[in-house]
Design a protein around this motif. Structure first.
Motif, short mmCIF file in Angstrom:
data_model
loop_
_atom_site.label_atom_id
_atom_site.label_comp_id
_atom_site.label_asym_id
_atom_site.label_seq_id
_atom_site.Cartn_x
_atom_site.Cartn_y
_atom_site.Cartn_z
N ARG A 94 0.53 -0.81 -0.02
CA ARG A 94 -0.03 -0.43 -0.11
C ARG A 94 0.62 1.80 0.00
NH1 ARG A 94 -2.22 -1.11 4.05
NH2 ARG A 94 -0.72 -0.06 5.57
N ARG A 95 2.13 1.43 1.19
CA ARG A 95 2.41 2.25 0.77
C ARG A 95 3.57 2.81 -0.37
NH1 ARG A 95 4.18 1.31 7.33
NH2 ARG A 95 2.41 1.43 8.25
N ASN A 122 1.65 4.09 -2.95
CA ASN A 122 0.61 5.79 -2.52
C ASN A 122 2.02 6.45 -3.50
OD1 ASN A 122 -1.39 4.75 -2.71
ND2 ASN A 122 -1.35 4.35 -0.36
#
Length: 446
Positions: free
Chosen positions: A293-294, A297
């Motif tokens: 996820r990081r 993003n």
């Protein structure tokens, strides 16, 4: 078993008794950071709970060293000393982080150094069993890299899941209990002394978590901080390394018979040996999802956010306590399901039970606003939020003066108002407006 239970109880007692003084020390030393954007608690809470857990670990090892049945673990193996050395190093790094907020890369380097210290003292993976092939011996570099990777992954998985009151300590305690049953079975049933250190480590780990949980349940009076989460992650990794890389699968007699029979018989044994991280599958899944996820993003994998699994449970409507219990449920289902399958792989009832409990877990996830109520006879033993509340009768409101006057007046004949008149809507087109004076200023629009 009595010696292990005694070690567990002593560890839990020391951890529980020291947590109170440690809390006062944390407050006095200023280890109470302000609430951050990703936090779910509302008041500043002291950290440094790992201090009490570390001394509980030391007490457990000291007691086990003086017990007749467990003293051989210290005489025949150097793994307890390796664990204590690595734990002391990772604990110091955690204490410094709880107080001064050190950089994430520095913590990662400290985790690798702590794993290297344990490898130097003999706590390393020597071989791995491969289905259909047998035991594959590892070189020193391969064993070192695999051991360091396992330690770092486990530490960060436990650290990532430490986001709700009592979550990390409870999940690690469940994982340690499942791992204890598996290691104790190898040590007692097969008579393999190499499994004794892992059995001792998991018993001490359960005591550390059980002693700290009463102070850490919601609402928590103290947090374990990185000094505690990294510590229990390292102890769990040490137990997994010990039972994976030190126990010879040939001693389990799983390679007897034909190749097909040997592979089928070895399958339930390979699951806990080759995949010890299934015991902490939920934290590892949370870790992998956070990294993806990081990175997706455009953020650093070490950047903190509110996208963890426990944060998602809160967002869909679960309460703090229920989110923790749901995480407990899934951890216990995966951990004990793997251990049960490794013992009775031929039983179809185990598979059916796991499937049924998984369905129950999915139903619990889909009912975030369902509040169970205890029966009348059990209300004295449950928290107030689970008790049945008596519905109070509505009190009679005093009649207002203008309503009393209006009631005494004779009913007036109502004149219907034509719809579409300026300032009249469908709700007021049939009757007169309220007798209350219009307090709005002139020129305003309702």
């Amino acid at each position: 078993m009595r010696d292990y239970l005694l070690t567990l109880c002593v560890t839990a007692a020391v951890t529980y008794l020291l947590t109170g003084p440690v809390r006062k020390f944390a407050i006095a030393s200023g280890a109470m950071p302000q609430i951050r954007a990703r936090d779910v608690h509302r008041e500043p809470t002291p950290r440094l709970g790992g201090i009490a857990m570390f001394f509980g670990l030391c007490a457990g090892l000291l007691v086990a060293d003086h017990l007749q049945n467990l003293n051989s673990v210290f005489e025949l193996s150097n793994e307890p000393r390796a664990l204590l050395s690595g734990a002391a190093l990772i604990w110091i790094i955690g204490v410094l982080d709880d107080k001064f907020e050190i950089d994430a890369l520095i913590k990662l380097g400290g985790q690798m150094i702590a794993a290297g210290v344990m490898v130097i003292q003999g706590l390393t993976i020597l071989w791995i069993p491969v289905p259909g092939v047998g035991v594959v011996a590892l070189t020193s570099w391969q064993g070192t890299l695999l051991t360091v990777a396992l330690v770092v992954i486990t530490i960060n998985a436990v650290n990532f899941v430490d986001g709700l009151d009592g979550l990390a300590a409870g999940m690690v305690c469940i994982a340690a209990a499942a791992f204890f049953l598996y290691a104790y079975r190898i040590w007692f049933s097969y008579g393999i002394e190499a499994a004794a250190p892992a059995t001792l480590f998991t018993a001490i780990l359960m005591g550390m978590c059980l002693g700290f949980l009463p102070h850490n349940m919601h609402p928590a009076r103290i947090f374990m901080g990185d000094s505690g989460s990294m510590l229990i992650g390292l102890v769990l990794a040490a137990a997994a390394i010990s039972v994976t890389g030190q126990v010879d699968p040939d001693a389990l007699k799983i390679f007897e018979g034909s190749t097909r029979q040997a592979t089928h018989a070895a399958l339930p044994v390979f699951i806990p040996l080759l995949l010890p991280l299934t015991i902490i599958a939920i934290p590892v899944a949370d870790l992998l999802l956070a990294i993806v996820r990081r990175t997706w993003n455009g953020q650093s994998p070490f950047a903190a956010d509110r996208g963890h699994l426990h944060h998602r449970l809160l967002e869909i409507g679960h309460s703090h306590s229920r989110a923790v219990l749901i995480m407990y449920f899934w951890s216990a289902l995966i951990a004990f399901g793997v251990v049960a399958y490794s013992v009775h792989s031929a039983s179809m009832w185990i598979v059916l039970l796991i499937v049924a409990l998984s369905a129950v877990g999915l139903v619990l996830l889909l009912l975030p606003r369902f509040t169970p109520r205890a029966p009348r006879w059990a209300e004295a033993f449950v928290p107030p939020r689970y008790r049945r509340r008596a519905v109070p009768e509505p009190a009679a409101l005093p009649a207002l003066a203008y309503e009393t006057d209006a009631a005494q007046e004779e009913p007036e004949e109502r004149t219907p108002v034509v719809a579409g008149v300026n300032g009249v809507n469908g709700a007021t087109a049939i009757g007169a407006r309220s007798r209350l004076p219009d307090r709005r200023k002139a020129g305003t629009h309702g």
